[in-house]
Design an enzyme around this catalytic site. Structure first.
Site, PDB file in Angstrom:
ATOM      1  N   ARG A 238      73.393  43.323  63.597  1.00 28.27           N
ATOM      2  CA  ARG A 238      72.941  44.858  63.083  1.00 28.27           C
ATOM      3  C   ARG A 238      73.547  44.637  61.664  1.00 28.27           C
ATOM      4  O   ARG A 238      74.655  44.389  61.467  1.00 28.27           O
ATOM      5  CB  ARG A 238      73.514  45.845  63.724  1.00 28.27           C
ATOM      6  CG  ARG A 238      72.770  46.048  65.210  1.00 28.27           C
ATOM      7  CD  ARG A 238      71.400  46.708  64.916  1.00 28.27           C
ATOM      8  NE  ARG A 238      70.849  46.961  66.237  1.00 28.27           N
ATOM      9  CZ  ARG A 238      69.551  46.275  66.782  1.00 28.27           C
ATOM     10  NH1 ARG A 238      69.366  45.261  65.967  1.00 28.27           N
ATOM     11  NH2 ARG A 238      69.038  46.699  67.674  1.00 28.27           N
ATOM     12  N   GLU A 267      68.915  50.300  57.072  1.00 26.26           N
ATOM     13  CA  GLU A 267      67.378  50.042  57.478  1.00 26.26           C
ATOM     14  C   GLU A 267      66.449  51.108  57.282  1.00 26.26           C
ATOM     15  O   GLU A 267      66.944  52.283  57.882  1.00 26.26           O
ATOM     16  CB  GLU A 267      67.264  49.242  58.529  1.00 26.26           C
ATOM     17  CG  GLU A 267      66.761  47.935  58.725  1.00 26.26           C
ATOM     18  CD  GLU A 267      67.003  47.329  60.004  1.00 26.26           C
ATOM     19  OE1 GLU A 267      67.839  46.379  59.837  1.00 26.26           O
ATOM     20  OE2 GLU A 267      66.200  47.362  60.877  1.00 26.26           O
ATOM     21  N   HIS A 285      64.075  42.427  59.659  1.00 20.98           N
ATOM     22  CA  HIS A 285      64.260  42.696  60.916  1.00 20.98           C
ATOM     23  C   HIS A 285      63.089  42.062  61.848  1.00 20.98           C
ATOM     24  O   HIS A 285      62.498  42.833  62.740  1.00 20.98           O
ATOM     25  CB  HIS A 285      64.451  44.125  61.206  1.00 20.98           C
ATOM     26  CG  HIS A 285      65.142  44.391  62.515  1.00 20.98           C
ATOM     27  ND1 HIS A 285      66.137  45.367  62.795  1.00 20.98           N
ATOM     28  CD2 HIS A 285      65.568  43.684  63.617  1.00 20.98           C
ATOM     29  CE1 HIS A 285      66.756  45.356  63.798  1.00 20.98           C
ATOM     30  NE2 HIS A 285      66.480  44.556  64.550  1.00 20.98           N
TER      31      HIS A 285
HETATM   32  C1  DGY Z   1      66.850  44.256  69.465  1.00 18.47           C
HETATM   33  O1  DGY Z   1      66.289  43.943  70.487  1.00 18.47           O
HETATM   34  O2  DGY Z   1      67.970  44.929  69.484  1.00 18.47           O
HETATM   35  C2  DGY Z   1      66.028  43.813  68.182  1.00 18.47           C
HETATM   36  O3  DGY Z   1      66.928  43.854  67.150  1.00 18.47           O
HETATM   37  C3  DGY Z   1      64.892  45.132  67.992  1.00 18.47           C
HETATM   38  O4  DGY Z   1      65.721  46.261  68.138  1.00 18.47           O
END
Ligand code: DGY
Length: 328
Positions: A238, A267, A285
């Site tokens: 993240r 983001e 992402h």
């Molecule tokens: C997840 O599965 O956490 C991906 O980053 C998409 O949200």
């Protein structure tokens, strides 16, 4: 009356048809990220919601969506959902662990290799018409084979990343907040170390921790300063795990060599200075974005959602206490 389900974005495969067998389903036909006010409008009479990382599910929304029984997230990360508020409101939150592990691990390696061998820079150069002759100094990168890989967070994805390192004959270090079973450590051939040691000795650092108060800005000016100047950092976890301004300083100041980034602190905004840097590989992402995995994520989210609406225990949920309280 059939339960009402709202799907916040377009999903994959036959997910909507499957949901329609047991529920009255509405889908966000615009397929754009909905602001909270619109999301509340759609969820106020819904029994279930199929959501994504772009939907902020907070206490205000949960209070307005008084009939909601389940938030079935398409994705494993749930930092966009106030799980404590959902638990208080008696709303079950589900996610999609497992099905995206290998795809995300593949992609962590994609970023690692792209950053090490300067693939994106070289691609831009080749397309620009500047490739006039082979040059021994052209896009000289870093070897991967035989180097040290530091994995921060040895959960499912971290372990899958470690497994792939075997082919590169790497020494694999890891740091995990909770102890990892000896059997897994042996199987993977990994060595537990302190975070500080991992940062100091790794040639590649790959982040696989969830976003929690204790992991926010885990990489910052102080921790970048501990790294080797040739170190390459990969983030598929993240964005806020890395202080993006500190990362810019580290990349610009030669504190580290390069970074491969799938996620960003604010983001979809990306630190403008980061966009200027050739030693950052930047993608939007997409670590779990393969055709196969998107279908698996859709199916799993729908299965979780339907299970709750039918009164069954969902296969994957993050606040089991809501379920336990219901059973009493
Ligand atoms: C997840 O599965 O956490 C991906 O980053 C998409 O949200």
């Amino acid at each position: 009356m059939a339960p009402r389900v709202y799907v916040t974005r377009h999903v994959f495969g036959d997910t909507v048809e499957r949901l329609k067998r047991d529920a009255e389903v509405r889908v966000n036909s615009s397929d754009r990220v909905l602001p909270k006010s619109e999301l509340i409008g759609h969820l106020k009479d819904a029994d279930g919601a199929l959501t994504m990382v772009t939907d902020v599910i907070d206490a205000e929304l949960l209070a307005a969506a008084a009939k909601l029984k389940v938030v079935a997230n398409f994705g494993v990360g749930i930092n966009h959902i106030d799980v404590a508020a959902a638990t208080r409101a008696g709303v079950i939150v589900t996610n999609t662990p497992g099905v995206l592990t290998e795809t995300t691990a593949d992609f962590a390696w994609t970023l690692l290799m792209a950053a090490a061998r300067r693939v994106v820079e070289a691609d831009r150069f080749a397309r620009s018409g500047k490739f006039t002759a082979w040059d021994p100094k052209l896009f000289v990168g870093h070897d991967i084979y035989g180097k040290t890989l530091g994995i921060v967070g040895l959960g499912r994805i971290g372990q899958a990343v470690a497994r792939r390192a075997a082919g590169f004959n790497m020494r694999i270090l890891f740091h995990n907040p909770r102890p990892i079973p000896e059997r897994v450590i042996k199987e993977l051939g990994v060595t537990p170390v302190s975070l500080e040691e991992l940062l100091r000795v790794s040639d590649f650092i790959s982040l696989h921790v969830p976003l929690l108060p204790e992991t926010k800005h885990l990489l910052n000016d102080r921790t970048f300063a501990l790294m080797k100047p040739a170190c390459i950092v990969v983030n598929t976890s993240r964005g806020p795990v890395v202080d993006e301004k500190a990362l810019v300083r580290a990349l610009k100041g030669g504190k580290i060599a390069a970074a491969g980034l799938d996620v960003f602190e604010r983001e979809p905004e990306i630190e403008p200075e980061l966009l200027e840097l050739d030693n950052a590989v930047i993608v939007p992402h997409i670590a779990s974005a393969s055709h196969e995995t998107r279908i698996r994520m859709s199916t799993m989210a729908a299965d979780n959602l339907l299970a709750v609406l039918k009164g069954n225990r969902p296969p994957h949920f993050v606040n089991p206490e809501v379920w336990d309280n219901r059973r009493r």
